[in-house]
Design a protein around this motif. Sequence first.
Motif, PDB file in Angstrom:
ATOM      1  N   PRO A 178       0.835  -1.214   0.000  1.00  0.00           N
ATOM      2  CA  PRO A 178       0.000   0.000   0.000  1.00  0.00           C
ATOM      3  C   PRO A 178       0.860   1.250   0.000  1.00  0.00           C
ATOM      4  O   PRO A 178       1.951   1.274   0.588  1.00  0.00           O
ATOM      5  N   PRO A 181       0.212   6.948   3.294  1.00  0.00           N
ATOM      6  CA  PRO A 181      -0.843   7.982   3.375  1.00  0.00           C
ATOM      7  C   PRO A 181      -0.246   9.372   3.368  1.00  0.00           C
ATOM      8  O   PRO A 181       0.768   9.638   4.020  1.00  0.00           O
ATOM      9  N   VAL A 190      -6.210   4.156   7.786  1.00  0.00           N
ATOM     10  CA  VAL A 190      -5.394   2.935   7.801  1.00  0.00           C
ATOM     11  C   VAL A 190      -5.387   2.318   9.202  1.00  0.00           C
ATOM     12  O   VAL A 190      -5.522   1.097   9.366  1.00  0.00           O
ATOM     13  N   ARG A 191      -5.248   3.152  10.247  1.00  0.00           N
ATOM     14  CA  ARG A 191      -5.268   2.629  11.617  1.00  0.00           C
ATOM     15  C   ARG A 191      -6.633   2.052  11.970  1.00  0.00           C
ATOM     16  O   ARG A 191      -6.728   1.025  12.653  1.00  0.00           O
ATOM     17  N   THR A 199      -8.346  -5.420   5.613  1.00  0.00           N
ATOM     18  CA  THR A 199      -7.183  -5.206   4.754  1.00  0.00           C
ATOM     19  C   THR A 199      -7.600  -4.336   3.582  1.00  0.00           C
ATOM     20  O   THR A 199      -8.568  -4.657   2.876  1.00  0.00           O
ATOM     21  N   LEU A 200      -6.877  -3.251   3.382  1.00  0.00           N
ATOM     22  CA  LEU A 200      -7.164  -2.357   2.267  1.00  0.00           C
ATOM     23  C   LEU A 200      -6.572  -2.969   1.007  1.00  0.00           C
ATOM     24  O   LEU A 200      -5.359  -3.155   0.899  1.00  0.00           O
ATOM     25  N   THR A 202      -5.015  -3.337  -2.410  1.00  0.00           N
ATOM     26  CA  THR A 202      -4.209  -2.487  -3.290  1.00  0.00           C
ATOM     27  C   THR A 202      -4.308  -2.981  -4.727  1.00  0.00           C
ATOM     28  O   THR A 202      -4.758  -4.088  -5.009  1.00  0.00           O
ATOM     29  N   TYR A 210      -5.073   1.853  -4.765  1.00  0.00           N
ATOM     30  CA  TYR A 210      -6.079   1.007  -4.119  1.00  0.00           C
ATOM     31  C   TYR A 210      -7.112   0.560  -5.154  1.00  0.00           C
ATOM     32  O   TYR A 210      -7.439   1.311  -6.087  1.00  0.00           O
ATOM     33  N   GLU A 245      -7.400   6.415   1.234  1.00  0.00           N
ATOM     34  CA  GLU A 245      -7.528   5.430   2.308  1.00  0.00           C
ATOM     35  C   GLU A 245      -8.965   5.330   2.811  1.00  0.00           C
ATOM     36  O   GLU A 245      -9.447   4.233   3.122  1.00  0.00           O
ATOM     37  N   LEU A 249     -11.131   1.982   2.711  1.00  0.00           N
ATOM     38  CA  LEU A 249     -11.783   1.460   3.914  1.00  0.00           C
ATOM     39  C   LEU A 249     -13.273   1.229   3.664  1.00  0.00           C
ATOM     40  O   LEU A 249     -13.857   0.236   4.132  1.00  0.00           O
TER      41      LEU A 249
END
Length: 561
Positions: A178, A181, A190-191, A199-200, A202, A210, A245, A249
């Motif tokens: 990824p 940011p 992301v946090r 899981t983002l 990619t 993404y 991000e 998400l």
Amino acid sequence: MAPARASSSRATVSERLVLIPAINKNSTTGYKCVAYSRRDKKFQAQAQNGGKRVYLGSFDTAEEAASAYARSEYGRADAAKLLQPRPAPTAAGAEAIRQAEREGLTLATSSSSNTGYKGVCYRKETGSKKYQLQVASGGKQVSLGWFATAEQAALFYARREAGRDTSDLTAPPPPPPPPEPSTAAGAEAVRQAGREGLTLTTSSKSNSGYKGVTFYPKERGSKKYKLHVWVGSKLLHLGLFATAEQAALFYARREAGRDMAVLYPPPPPPPPPPAPSSAAGAEAIRQAEREGLTLATSNSSNSGYNGVTLYPKQQGSKKYKLSVRVGGRQVSLGWYAAAEEAALARARHLWDTTVRLLEPQPQQAPPQGAAGPSEASYEEEEDGFDPTDIAEAVALSLLPDPPSASEQRAARWQARAAEQAARADAAATAAAQAAAEAAPPWDDEVEVEAEQESDSEDESEMEVEAAAAARVAPAPAAEEPPQCAICLDDLGAHPEARLQPRDPNGWGATRCCKSLFHYHCLHAWLSDNSEVETSRGMEPINTTCPCCRGFVSKSASRMLA
């Protein structure tokens, strides 16, 4: 035949010719552009030039025909491609070549391919996989996949021909890492994904890094990242986000079936209403307060109110246009002199629409012999009602279509006629009052005598009328003959001329109010080009029906019905 074959082989070696092997594995001669003719019982050499066949000759052996093709300009071009050194393979391509040697496989080459390998073609595609492998199956070209290098595609082809396992070459590559940011909001997204165990996803094909998230730098506003997903065969837009991000998400939560409402921030509060610029605007604001209505404001409108647009170059005093969106199209509700008046009209329109939707509709009685709706159907209707649909119903409520030009002209004529009648009544009332004030006052005795005389005269007249009514029975009123509303001629005398425009006595009824006219009378009325000065300028006098001011066509075939 053996000596001839040997001599042809020695000639080929002495001339240093390169015999081009056949591309098609079904070739019976083994050489390119060489075929055996059963009719002549010889081998023919033919080349292709711009979609046309070029005959090079007939020979006793396939080697002689292949040598003739090799001597031609077409064969020399193919030989140059074969002798041209292939570019050095990449690390992945070199590893594929070594793997083929370890497995005892040979990568099939071809002079007709732009990669040098059979069935492998290089294409300018987006992404890292630009080499396509195709094979002929049942007369059609079938794609076997895309590869990062030509050597990997050739190894796949060799394994397929040998019946080996090809799963390691078709496995998807690992996702790229990824991107970092760029904002605090992106780092927080992301946090948050880490806290939720998501899981983002990619992607190397997206300019944002993404999957499904595209960056549009020219997009208006602060939200420049657009999220798309494929649903069936359609691309569905899921919204705009401030960071990549946050969009990733949202996508991860959607895939996991989580709640996505927290990613939608609450809408900003509406801006304060602008200060009224005129006394009419201030009065419209006070009237809205008395009626309990709220004038909806907007930041995107140049007037400060939702649905109200200022057109400074508009002629006249009304420069504010009110529009609402109904069924996917903009519908104009009129022009106003102040923005506040237009906003008040919009608030009244929405309120009336809401009340009309919430009012219970009158139920029609079922016809005789038909059973009414059962209790189950009532329960289904109640269960299917959703109060949240009211807002959408208000937005999509069907408004009456805007009046046509003829209807607007008829309305103006009716308004002018009513105004003239009101002025005439006011003038008559004023004249009567003036005459009453100018008359000399009567004495009381004279006034009493006059009243007594008038009463006695009225009683005598009533007695005479009653006696006459008692002696003579009332005769039924005769039906009035049809007459032309313009010339007052009897139309019943010519019943055969109805709807006959070319007949001098032709007549008919208008479509608007069913009044009767001669064709020539109504045509003369509509053809009058006289004009009258009005508040809107010079306008023609006779453009509509003389009776109801409705639209009447000047065409003889559509004038009357």
